[in-house]
Design a protein around this motif. Structure first.
Motif, mmCIF file in Angstrom:
data_model
loop_
_atom_site.group_PDB
_atom_site.id
_atom_site.type_symbol
_atom_site.label_atom_id
_atom_site.label_comp_id
_atom_site.label_asym_id
_atom_site.label_seq_id
_atom_site.Cartn_x
_atom_site.Cartn_y
_atom_site.Cartn_z
ATOM 1 N N GLU C 113 0.833 -1.213 0.000
ATOM 2 C CA GLU C 113 0.000 0.000 0.000
ATOM 3 C C GLU C 113 0.865 1.258 0.000
ATOM 4 O O GLU C 113 0.602 2.213 -0.728
ATOM 5 C CB GLU C 113 -0.899 0.059 1.262
ATOM 6 N N LEU C 117 0.941 4.295 -2.751
ATOM 7 C CA LEU C 117 0.607 5.668 -2.355
ATOM 8 C C LEU C 117 1.783 6.626 -2.579
ATOM 9 O O LEU C 117 1.602 7.768 -3.014
ATOM 10 C CB LEU C 117 0.189 5.703 -0.877
ATOM 11 N N GLN C 144 -5.267 8.374 -2.325
ATOM 12 C CA GLN C 144 -5.896 7.333 -1.503
ATOM 13 C C GLN C 144 -5.663 5.931 -2.067
ATOM 14 O O GLN C 144 -5.328 5.756 -3.229
ATOM 15 C CB GLN C 144 -7.392 7.599 -1.398
ATOM 16 N N LEU C 145 -5.843 4.940 -1.206
ATOM 17 C CA LEU C 145 -5.737 3.543 -1.616
ATOM 18 C C LEU C 145 -7.047 3.122 -2.273
ATOM 19 O O LEU C 145 -8.130 3.381 -1.731
ATOM 20 C CB LEU C 145 -5.472 2.667 -0.381
#
Lengths: 159, 159, 159, 159, 159, 159
Positions: C113, C117, C144-145
């Motif tokens: 993640e 990002l 955002q993820l």
């Protein structure tokens, strides 16, 4: 020129030489490299060059970043705040090769020969990386200093 | 070999190619470079070589560190955990030049051609830096891949 | 999800959490960002996009390199050997903005993640740098993820 | 402001622009970012904040280090010797978010907008990393320049 | 233990030794360091410790990041994907000093002694940096390996 | 000296302190470290010292590179353009240890104590790495500042 390696002191030990007493002047260096390849690789790189995410564009960025990183890569290079970096890459159809030229400028106490040479080398290496799926026998070089100006040791122009 | 640049996708955009499905195998690459210089520079580097803080020793260290740093320098190279790096530098008295050979090994999903080529290049650049007070006209190259083994694309041996 | 910050141990001290017992699985993350700008800046970037040394090409390279450098930038991130990085940048003419999507894959013990990002953020920052002579009021975000798969904590899909 | 991307020369190629003729002046930039999260994540981060090894403390350090590393991350940024970096992070209880402000100063030939924006972005990314075990849906942004002073192009204040 | 330096080959040249044939095992190392200072500096650091942006918190982050960066700092260290890093810092009121302990784990082919020693050293250096306005005569050390497990060479425990 | 940590502001938050108003002066710092080892390790390192690829040569290079990298390692250190770095390593036969001395110079707005201390530390760590196959019980330290000159805070000489 002298006949001694400035990075080795009288005890034979390497060190980063003192440039504290040198003047801050405008300094510039130009270095060139070349990468020669098969016709198929040359065509693929040139075609890529016309597209959005082109191979030569990536190589140019890599060369610029390498110039800024030179003092981390070459152990005895002084850190410098480069004021200009420009990389040009010209295709040479007759020899299926690309001619690379790196120009670096600084206002500082030491020259930027290593920055220009490093930029040209990493630009060539990145082209190799982009095209190695097509041709692994590509040859890089000659990589050499073309011109240097500024500083006490005087100008240099390759004949 | 193919005729396409693997680092450019179908939209023409650069990317770091997916190697997730590749097998982890023992891979090795050997690259060479060369730096040619004046007799005076050659002698100074060779003499330095016999001392405690020798020029070639510094260059060897720089080459090893560059191999480990390749994926930070070459934009689309995959990070790898190299298992062996060896740099040899041989003087060639007849041509006042040094022959550089970099051998790199990994157990991984991609080859180490770029690591070997980068190590050889940075070794040569460092010798240039050590000797540039004596000779600025030194020439680096040819820099090229000599041998590669491991991986699906098969072995490569320069003829 | 839990309600505790995993990077803080029972004594309240930060640490890089132990992932030694986690399984090596195929993991993927997709993150997005956006950069909105004046019509003049948007046009300049889009036009640049059609040329050899395009602004978006540079941003894409910067994003890819940032993904590989994430564990050096984010203090408690684990180092990872990423197997795939892909950045796409789509112009949105109606809002004079660019939509950025970063996809990262790894076969490893922790998710990616942060790498996705970070790649999306640095891509946006680089576009800002390229266009800031035209418009300094550009806005980056939301970052955002979007999606995450692989690993024990299960998949995540932004609704 | 102009309508051209300064990092692209007349041949359409990217380069690091020449700032050799610019004056050395005192320059400052302030950038902000924001990270919004669930109440549970917000509470965890705020509570962590009171402890010895607090989440926001780590994020602040990461932001400061990122400011110093900007020219290695953003390809066409000039290297600079920053003289001051300050990151503040304020909790906003009403929206369960944190407001981030980065102030950077230099005495140099180019502005520090990118350094401030990069510092704010990496601070936000680090908070995400610290809290992602609690909430993966956090949103970063808007990230933007608030103020800039020094240099020929004049001051900028976001309205 | 042997009586030879493994990083020097039979020709007397440094190299990064081949670990390709070593087994991947769970490895751990613990190193300690210490920094001794004046009562005034000790109090200032300890008091800072109670605040939001504490000196020891910064040092802990620096130590963690240094562990991840070890193979870029120590020339012949192999790159490794560390799975755990934990730094603890305990004040010793009787001697106005701080005891530093760094624990590092990896699942890999080589040990993590250097990573633990580097983490402990950089943690101590960072405390020095934070407190040097109060006391320049602080002393760092002894810095040493306390424990090591995993790998063919067997476990080590300092007596 | 003062009794406050300059890196912590009135809100108790860490920051990189403003040196914009400080004068550019010639500054120098000298730091020392020491590494003590078994007779066998001492002999191996000293013998290596006489060879082409000597252990102490590698350590000296690592120390020089670390000095240049200090601001990336120590979170609140200002970036500086060092003008001189020299590392000396002297064997002490009576105690089978090596005495390390690092001298760093800069023309700048902040001192170079951290650069000298970091260089000395990394030199010692690298010797440990080179000799750890022979002796894991080596001890590093004391590492300390010996001398500092230049700047408003005045000179420092360890008594």
């Amino acid at each position: 020129m002298g006949d001694k390696l400035t990075h080795i002191n009288e005890d034979g030990e390497v060190h980063m030489v003192d440039v504290g007493d040198k003047n801050v002047t405008q300094r510039q260096a130009v270095a060139t490299s070349k990468i020669s390849m098969s016709q198929a690789a040359f065509d693929a790189v040139k075609n890529g060059n016309l597209k959005k995410g082109d191979a030569l564009g990536v190589a140019r960025v890599a060369g610029i970043m390498a110039a800024k990183n030179t003092s981390q890569m070459i152990p005895l290079c002084h850190p410098l705040m480069l004021t200009k970096i420009e990389i040009s890459i010209e295709p040479d159809d007759t020899t299926s090769s690309f001619d690379i030229k790196a120009l670096v400028r600084v206002e500082g106490k030491t020259g930027v020969e290593m920055e220009a040479l490093t930029a040209a080398s990493v630009t060539a290496l990145t082209i190799y990386d982009m095209a190695k799926a097509v041709d692994k026998s590509m040859v890089i070089g000659p990589t050499q200093l073309e011109q240097k100006s500024g500083g006490k040791s005087g100008d240099y122009n390759r004949e």
